[in-house]
Design a protein around this motif. Structure first.
Motif, PDB file in Angstrom:
ATOM      1  N   LEU A  64     -23.526 -16.165  21.630  1.00 53.18           N
ATOM      2  CA  LEU A  64     -22.417 -15.342  22.424  1.00 53.18           C
ATOM      3  C   LEU A  64     -21.127 -15.014  22.015  1.00 53.18           C
ATOM      4  O   LEU A  64     -20.508 -14.002  22.066  1.00 53.18           O
ATOM      5  N   SER A  65     -20.603 -16.242  21.760  1.00 51.00           N
ATOM      6  CA  SER A  65     -19.096 -16.551  21.460  1.00 51.00           C
ATOM      7  C   SER A  65     -18.612 -15.489  20.370  1.00 51.00           C
ATOM      8  O   SER A  65     -17.739 -14.722  20.023  1.00 51.00           O
ATOM      9  N   ASN A  66     -19.684 -15.567  19.251  1.00 47.85           N
ATOM     10  CA  ASN A  66     -19.279 -14.699  17.879  1.00 47.85           C
ATOM     11  C   ASN A  66     -19.400 -13.399  18.346  1.00 47.85           C
ATOM     12  O   ASN A  66     -18.691 -12.418  17.679  1.00 47.85           O
ATOM     13  N   ALA A  67     -20.290 -12.636  19.243  1.00 51.45           N
ATOM     14  CA  ALA A  67     -20.391 -11.224  19.521  1.00 51.45           C
ATOM     15  C   ALA A  67     -18.956 -10.949  20.318  1.00 51.45           C
ATOM     16  O   ALA A  67     -18.653 -10.036  20.203  1.00 51.45           O
ATOM     17  N   ILE A  68     -18.560 -11.708  21.091  1.00 50.24           N
ATOM     18  CA  ILE A  68     -17.353 -11.507  22.306  1.00 50.24           C
ATOM     19  C   ILE A  68     -16.303 -11.395  21.434  1.00 50.24           C
ATOM     20  O   ILE A  68     -15.590 -10.451  21.787  1.00 50.24           O
ATOM     21  N   ARG A  69     -15.984 -12.473  20.742  1.00 48.91           N
ATOM     22  CA  ARG A  69     -14.434 -12.476  20.135  1.00 48.91           C
ATOM     23  C   ARG A  69     -14.427 -11.528  19.346  1.00 48.91           C
ATOM     24  O   ARG A  69     -15.088 -10.788  18.308  1.00 48.91           O
ATOM     25  N   GLY A  70     -13.171 -10.934  19.715  1.00 49.22           N
ATOM     26  CA  GLY A  70     -12.611  -9.563  18.705  1.00 49.22           C
ATOM     27  C   GLY A  70     -13.277  -8.268  19.340  1.00 49.22           C
ATOM     28  O   GLY A  70     -12.891  -7.013  18.705  1.00 49.22           O
ATOM     29  N   ALA A  71     -13.871  -8.273  20.203  1.00 47.75           N
ATOM     30  CA  ALA A  71     -14.670  -7.043  20.755  1.00 47.75           C
ATOM     31  C   ALA A  71     -13.563  -6.283  21.924  1.00 47.75           C
ATOM     32  O   ALA A  71     -12.883  -6.985  22.816  1.00 47.75           O
TER      33      ALA A  71
END
Length: 337
Positions: free
Chosen positions: A55-62
């Protein structure tokens, strides 16, 4: 380039990604799901630039995060992602119940993000990314329920996405949403479940089933819906559903009494009731009672008009930069020549 992260790559999440990808928004779309099968199906759909397992990889930078998980999972997902949201991130959802989701957002999300509740009035009785359909939103209402603290630019961002996928933004209060949707979405599901139960629990169901045709199929279709999704809807929006179920039971009982009337049913009274229902449905299908279709081509789009009310024309220009240039923007095409 603007990045939209979609948490939950089932039917709704993947359909939304497909719709955005085929729209005039120039964005990157990242997906994530706890279920490896859903991730694999989402990747095969071609809707996402990438699908993350974390989840964190998808959220960061979005820049925009859309929660498209079952409703009961949203609070946990919000809590898990709380430390990963970018400053000024726009957070939204596609859940069918809004009151509890807005409460969770208020309690869990960091103050540096803006939450705008969303609910596209579209779907299927099928589930999973393999059944995703990017065209399902076209011409459908897209309910937008901003949180009390949502930034105006965030509301405009969600409105822009809704319009880009061909939906019709529909601003509505949280209580009205949960009541009205209970009437036209949640109640029909409960009716379908009750019909399926009534018929299939009969001792003669094996024989009855052989006679069931298009009418029974049409009315029982919703009972084939995702049990998890509908369970979560009922758990998070019980009071409005019960209220509409009570109204339906009263209506059905009145019809029952007409048939059970001493001396037999009154043909004229029955005809009047059936004709009234037929005409009401015809008016609805013709859009006679619908205002959101009454827009002429020379009137600014909903997103443009709302954006200008909130931010002014300069704010709208900034908003357009936020979402990237439209793929078919003449100015953009000219630069490429």
């Amino acid at each position: 380039m603007t990045t939209i992260a979609i948490v939950g790559t089932g039917l709704m999440g993947t359909s939304l990604a497909l719709a955005i990808k085929s729209s005039n928004l120039k964005v990157d779309i990242v997906g994530t799901d706890y279920d490896s099968v859903a991730r694999s199906g989402a990747q095969k759909s071609g809707a996402f630039k990438k699908v993350e397992s974390r989840l964190s990889n998808a959220i960061r930078g979005a820049d925009v995060v859309v929660f498209a998980t079952p409703i009961q999972a949203m609070r946990e997902m919000m809590e898990s992602a709380a430390n990963d949201f970018e400053e000024g991130c726009v957070v939204t959802d596609v859940g069918s119940s809004k009151k509890v989701v807005l409460q969770w957002a208020e309690e869990v999300l960091p103050k540096h993000v803006s939450f705008v509740g969303g609910h596209p009035m579209a779907g299927k009785e099928l589930s999973g990314p393999k059944n995703a359909d990017g065209t399902m939103f076209k011409g459908k209402a897209y309910c937008i329920v901003p949180s009390v603290n949502a930034e105006r630019a965030a509301v405009s961002s969600v409105t822009t996405i809704a319009e880009a996928i061909g939906a019709k933004p529909f601003f509505i209060g949280v209580d009205e949403h949960d009541s009205f949707v209970a009437a036209v979405s949640h109640l029909p599901f409960m009716m379908s479940v009750a019909l399926m139960g009534t018929a299939s629990k009969s001792a003669n169901w094996d024989d009855i089933a052989q006679l069931a045709s298009s009418g029974f199929s049409d009315l029982s279709r919703l009972a084939a819906g995702d049990p998890v999704m509908h369970r979560d809807i009922c758990v998070t929006n019980p009071e409005p559903i019960v209220a509409w179920m009570d109204s339906y039971i009263r209506e059905l009982y009145e019809l029952r009494n007409m048939l059970a009337k001493e001396g037999g049913p009154d043909p004229d009274a029955l005809h009047e009731v059936f004709e009234e229902a037929m005409n009401a449905r015809a008016r609805w299908k013709a859009g006679i009672l619908t205002k959101i279709d009454r827009v002429t081509s020379d009137i600014p789009s909903f997103a443009e008009s709302m954006g200008e009310v909130f931010m002014g024309r300069r704010g709208m220009e900034a908003q357009k930069k936020f979402f990237g240039r439209l793929k078919d923007d003449p100015a953009n095409k000219a630069k490429k020549k």
